[in-house]
Design a protein around this motif. Structure first.
Motif, PDB file in Angstrom:
ATOM      1  N   PRO A 194       0.828  -1.218   0.000  1.00 35.16           N
ATOM      2  CA  PRO A 194       0.000   0.000   0.000  1.00 35.16           C
ATOM      3  C   PRO A 194       0.856   1.259   0.000  1.00 35.16           C
ATOM      4  CG  PRO A 194      -0.013  -1.034   2.171  1.00 35.16           C
ATOM      5  CD  PRO A 194       0.706  -1.975   1.266  1.00 35.16           C
ATOM      6  N   GLU A 195       0.293   2.328  -0.518  1.00 33.66           N
ATOM      7  CA  GLU A 195       1.002   3.619  -0.519  1.00 33.66           C
ATOM      8  C   GLU A 195       1.006   4.232   0.875  1.00 33.66           C
ATOM      9  OE1 GLU A 195      -0.979   5.985  -3.453  1.00 33.66           O
ATOM     10  OE2 GLU A 195       0.074   5.034  -5.137  1.00 33.66           O
ATOM     11  N   SER A 196      -0.055   3.959   1.627  1.00 31.08           N
ATOM     12  CA  SER A 196      -0.114   4.488   2.991  1.00 31.08           C
ATOM     13  C   SER A 196      -0.956   3.588   3.887  1.00 31.08           C
ATOM     14  CB  SER A 196      -0.702   5.910   3.004  1.00 31.08           C
ATOM     15  OG  SER A 196      -2.075   5.874   2.648  1.00 31.08           O
ATOM     16  N   THR A 215      -6.826   1.821   7.875  1.00 30.73           N
ATOM     17  CA  THR A 215      -7.158   2.236   6.509  1.00 30.73           C
ATOM     18  C   THR A 215      -5.905   2.158   5.647  1.00 30.73           C
ATOM     19  OG1 THR A 215      -8.790   3.775   7.414  1.00 30.73           O
ATOM     20  CG2 THR A 215      -8.185   4.064   5.109  1.00 30.73           C
ATOM     21  N   LYS A 217      -4.325   2.735   1.681  1.00 34.57           N
ATOM     22  CA  LYS A 217      -4.543   3.336   0.361  1.00 34.57           C
ATOM     23  C   LYS A 217      -3.544   2.730  -0.610  1.00 34.57           C
ATOM     24  CE  LYS A 217      -4.601   7.880  -1.926  1.00 34.57           C
ATOM     25  NZ  LYS A 217      -3.261   8.043  -2.482  1.00 34.57           N
ATOM     26  N   LYS A 221      -6.170   4.749  -6.816  1.00 31.29           N
ATOM     27  CA  LYS A 221      -7.347   5.111  -6.008  1.00 31.29           C
ATOM     28  C   LYS A 221      -8.092   3.899  -5.450  1.00 31.29           C
ATOM     29  CE  LYS A 221      -8.090   9.458  -8.480  1.00 31.29           C
ATOM     30  NZ  LYS A 221      -8.998  10.219  -9.359  1.00 31.29           N
ATOM     31  N   ARG A 222      -7.344   2.884  -5.060  1.00 32.12           N
ATOM     32  CA  ARG A 222      -7.952   1.690  -4.460  1.00 32.12           C
ATOM     33  C   ARG A 222      -7.721   1.728  -2.954  1.00 32.12           C
ATOM     34  NH1 ARG A 222      -4.734  -2.690  -7.111  1.00 32.12           N
ATOM     35  NH2 ARG A 222      -3.188  -1.014  -6.999  1.00 32.12           N
ATOM     36  N   MET A 223      -8.716   1.251  -2.206  1.00 29.74           N
ATOM     37  CA  MET A 223      -8.683   1.382  -0.752  1.00 29.74           C
ATOM     38  C   MET A 223      -8.957   0.042  -0.059  1.00 29.74           C
ATOM     39  SD  MET A 223      -8.215   4.671  -0.126  1.00 29.74           S
ATOM     40  CE  MET A 223      -8.783   4.860   1.568  1.00 29.74           C
TER      41      MET A 223
END
Length: 334
Positions: A194-196, A215, A217, A221-223
């Motif tokens: 994940p990016e974050s 959470t 990210k 734009k996928r979560m």
């Protein structure tokens, strides 16, 4: 050729694993020996499960020449030592999850597996359930389009269980419960980092995590979002949302026996156990055992479904969640 198992630890999860193996053909899987820290525990386990050898030390199990693979079922603060013992004795290993306490320990285990040229897999049993195999197939076929969101939760009132509360026993909800949510996200997003990550929640007075919301990210734009807890009962389901539909994994998402794909439900029943189980749906451990057998027959040193890199990503994400929650184990300071 029969896959000959040794079982390390005569506790509750090892009991369930032995029962699960009995649902597979006897000519394919056989438990040859069990080892516990006390000889009488091993002998009682051996009697209950019709195993010919019971050892009062793990070292004796490591020396047994008639074992192809060892199932490590002791608690996770002791996984590192046990895995190294068996792999240095050139035994293949299926180690209960979490594989170890942190990234440093996992890397040590993975390095030892490579050095000793043995098979090693973290026993993330969920990935091998027929329902999970179907999820991967549906995603690969684009059944629900591009995945945009993964939501899951795993919460049970478990504060009466010492190993979930005591830090020295590897306590904390993440390593026992939350990791199932983490592994689902990693599986759905194909091991992408994940990016974050953002984790917020509450800890127990013992210094371990109790209830946490995470959470994640990803690129494009996928979560993903998940909640885990050792104090409250949550719905314990999961949903994967794509641009063309949804896959719902109903309650007990960590040992799934049904899927709802775009509103249509399919059941994936498990075989009945021959003895009472300690945990839900434990005969489903048969699938990870069969995966180990198939990998050994092919001469593989890791499973493509739960690879060494999968275990590394899993522990790295867990370490980051723990860092944000301020949970520090003694193993982090060594």
């Amino acid at each position: 050729m029969t896959t000959r198992w040794g079982i390390c630890s005569a506790g509750k999860i090892s009991h369930d694993f032995a029962v699960a193996l009995k649902t597979l053909p006897a000519e394919d899987h056989q438990v040859v020996a069990v080892a516990a820290r006390k000889l009488e525990d091993a002998q009682e386990f051996a009697r209950k499960h019709s195993i010919s050898r019971g050892y009062g030390s793990y070292e004796e199990l490591a020396r047994d020449p008639d074992i192809d693979v060892v199932y490590v079922g002791n608690i996770h603060p002791y996984h590192l030592k046990a895995c190294l013992l068996f792999m240095n004795a050139k035994k293949n290993v299926l180690c209960e999850k979490p594989l170890a306490m942190n990234t440093k320990e996992v890397k040590e285990i993975l390095d030892s597996a490579k050095r000793n040229q043995v098979f090693l897999m973290e026993a993330v049993w969920t990935r091998f359930f027929p329902a999970s195999v179907e999820v991967r197939k549906l995603l690969a076929e684009g059944e629900i389009g591009e995945v945009k969101m993964v939501r899951s939760e795993f919460g049970i009132p478990a504060l009466h269980i010492r190993r979930l509360v005591k830090k020295e026993l590897g306590g904390g909800a993440l390593l026992s419960l939350g990791m199932y949510c983490v592994q689902l996200v990693c599986m759905v997003y194909n091991g992408e980092r994940p990016e974050s990550i953002q984790a917020t929640g509450v800890c127990l007075e013992t210094g371990v995590d109790e209830t946490v919301v995470v959470t994640l990210k990803f690129s494009e734009k996928r979560m993903a979002v998940f909640t885990y807890s050792s104090s409250i009962q949550l719905p314990n389901d999961a949903i994967i949302v794509g641009t063309k539909g949804t896959i719902q994994i109903p309650a007990r998402m960590w040992c799934p026996t049904s899927l709802i794909v775009n509103g249509k439900e399919t059941q994936y029943p498990l075989p009945e156990p021959c003895l009472p189980l300690n945990f839900h749906n434990s005969t489903g451990m048969r699938y990870e055992a069969e995966e180990v057998r198939q990998c050994l027959l092919k001469g593989l040193k890791e499973s493509p479904v739960m690879s060494h890199s999968d275990s590394l990503l899993l522990v790295e994400l867990e370490d980051e969640i723990r860092r944000q929650m301020g949970v520090v184990y003694s193993q982090d300071c060594q």
